[in-house]
Design a protein around this motif. Structure first.
Motif, mmCIF file in Angstrom:
data_model
loop_
_atom_site.group_PDB
_atom_site.id
_atom_site.type_symbol
_atom_site.label_atom_id
_atom_site.label_comp_id
_atom_site.label_asym_id
_atom_site.label_seq_id
_atom_site.Cartn_x
_atom_site.Cartn_y
_atom_site.Cartn_z
ATOM 1 N N ASP A 1 -5.157 -4.494 1.110
ATOM 2 C CA ASP A 1 -5.345 -3.475 0.085
ATOM 3 C C ASP A 1 -5.028 -4.080 -1.276
ATOM 4 O OD1 ASP A 1 -5.457 -1.213 -1.483
ATOM 5 O OD2 ASP A 1 -3.910 -0.106 -0.398
ATOM 6 N N SER B 1 0.846 -1.190 0.000
ATOM 7 C CA SER B 1 0.000 0.000 0.000
ATOM 8 C C SER B 1 0.878 1.235 0.000
ATOM 9 C CB SER B 1 -0.905 0.020 1.239
ATOM 10 O OG SER B 1 -0.176 0.449 2.382
ATOM 11 N N TRP C 1 -9.659 1.468 2.578
ATOM 12 C CA TRP C 1 -9.083 0.898 1.365
ATOM 13 C C TRP C 1 -10.051 -0.135 0.789
ATOM 14 C CZ3 TRP C 1 -6.882 -0.555 6.182
ATOM 15 C CH2 TRP C 1 -6.977 -1.913 6.512
ATOM 16 N N MET D 1 -5.258 2.659 -0.283
ATOM 17 C CA MET D 1 -5.412 3.078 1.111
ATOM 18 C C MET D 1 -5.282 4.594 1.263
ATOM 19 S SD MET D 1 -3.698 1.430 4.543
ATOM 20 C CE MET D 1 -2.078 2.206 4.505
#
Length: 457
Positions: A166, A126, A180, A171
């Motif tokens: 994610d 992420s 997310w 996110m």
């Protein structure tokens, strides 16, 4: 320009019209995919263009980093930039690779490293998200690492079911919590977990436990579509406690591809508005400028933040491929003085592959922010596909490209001021700006290094 009233028709007619639109543009989409691959493959064979003016950047400072293999873009928070520096080592006599990364905080004022976090033996999944005095990043295996902004130490490690990871990179933070999207998946013992918008309450993390004790805290699914296999591919945006996102249909022919733009209150989790559309794909970029929500993808659209009403929209007319420049976007847009600047994935090969006149193909675009009318564009000779966000400063537009270095244009006229082809700018960059400087990476592909540079426009 499309009328927003089109969004109020019955879903049956909507699906029919959308399928017709899909049939009309499928050839163009295939061509762009082919062009994207072609541009990347031949990137290494580009040679310097002798007929273009040379731009000599005013470099204020340089910092060598190990961020070459970074999965996601650096995150800027005011004066500071947070880099993910990735690496891997071979284990088991070279049969396997052990991935690891660390986070580095850089002071954009003078380029010095404030701190580098301990190594984390996982793959980051992420972007880095800042909430108050802590940084949050997800990793493979379903882990959330929390790093202190003051010293770079790991404050906490949280685990959750892997199917809640994610899907990346989506996110964001809103109202002091994380949001997310996940991936629709079957989890043994729990059945099918629908995909949608997840909310993670960071107040549930006990920071007194330290990083040694992994805490298991599950996020909650606060929104999911009533149609299966419809998720969120585009990274959401947030403003004033409201999260805005758009869905993506992974089975378009099955469902008719009714894409929805949704606004949901981050605290109450109540949907404020929900607007269907058949013109967008849900795989581009969404941005907020003032009280408007803009979408930059194959269609350029503008929505009212308060009501969700479509205010204007510019679609590609497939009957005018020979007479109109394609203005679709594959990057976030930069707004300046009533204009949007962005790039797309067409390239030097688009004309020959798709049969479109060369002068109708541009991968660097400037449009009027009110009318979405084409203002100017460029297709650098030998340039591959782009999805880099331009930056406008001091009347100049800076664009990182594949194979043609850093290019600088007159923001009003589109005239090329010069190109710094000696700089291997990374074309996926969303360049930070601070203290009158623009920041770019100069990639060393041989030694797998990136040098962060501060350039004074």
């Amino acid at each position: 320009m499309n009328s927003c009233g089109r969004m109020e028709i019955e879903f049956g007619d909507t699906i029919m019209k959308h399928n017709k639109l899909c049939n009309e543009i499928i050839f163009v989409i295939i061509c762009f995919i082919l062009v994207s691959c072609t541009g990347c493959i031949f990137d290494g064979e580009k040679k310097k263009s002798s007929d273009e003016p040379v731009y000599e950047p005013n470099v204020v400072w340089k910092l060598e980093t190990n961020a070459y293999g970074s999965t996601y873009q650096p995150t800027q928070n005011g004066q500071f930039l947070y880099l993910i520096e990735c690496n891997y080592t071979s284990v088991n006599d070279g049969l396997e690779q052990e991935y690891k990364f660390s986070m580095t905080k850089v002071d954009l004022l003078d380029g010095h490293i404030v701190w580098t976090s301990p190594e984390i033996f996982r793959v980051n999944k992420s972007p880095v998200v800042v909430i108050n005095d802590r940084l949050y990043v997800q990793t493979s295996g379903g882990y959330l690492y929390v790093i202190g902004d003051d010293d770079g130490k790991i404050d906490a490690v949280v685990s959750f079911t892997r199917i809640y990871m994610d899907r990346g990179p989506t996110m964001i933070s809103c109202g002091g919590n994380l949001f997310w999207s996940n991936i629709d998946c079957y989890n043994e013992g729990e059945g099918v977990i629908n995909e949608g918008l997840l909310k993670f309450d960071v107040s549930k993390i006990d920071f007194t436990l330290g990083p040694e004790q992994v805490q298991h805290i599950e996020p909650r699914l606060v929104w999911t579509d009533d149609v299966a296999d419809v998720g969120i591919l585009m990274r959401p945006v947030a403003k004033d406690g409201i999260v805005y996102f758009q869905t993506y249909d992974f089975w378009q022919e099955k469902h008719g591809s009714i894409i929805k733009t949704v606004a949901i209150d981050a605290d109450s989790e109540v949907v404020k508005w929900q607007t269907p559309t058949t013109t967008m794909n849900g795989d581009g970029h969404m941005q907020i400028f003032d009280d408007r929500l803009y979408f930059f993808e194959n269609v350029i659209s503008c929505y009212d933040l308060e009501t969700g009403k479509c205010l204007k929209e510019k679609c590609r007319d497939t009957e005018k491929l020979d007479t109109e420049v394609y203005i679709g976007a594959d990057s976030p847009a930069y707004y300046s003085d009533g204009k949007f600047y962005y790039t797309n994935n067409t390239s030097w090969a688009t004309s020959s592959i798709a049969g479109i006149p060369q002068n109708m193909v541009k991968n660097i675009i400037c449009i009027d922010a009110e009318t979405f009318a084409y203002v100017w564009g460029d297709l650098p000779k030998g340039c591959g596909s782009l999805n880099s966000k331009p930056v406008v400063a001091n009347g100049k537009t800076f664009v990182a490209t594949w194979g043609r270095g850093l290019r600088v244009y007159n923001s009003e006229t589109g005239e090329l001021i010069g190109a710094a082809e000696n700089i291997n700018t990374h074309p996926f960059a969303d360049p930070p700006q601070y203290n009158g400087c623009i920041y770019y990476f100069d990639a060393d592909h041989k030694n797998l290094k990136k040098t962060l540079m501060a350039i004074k426009p």
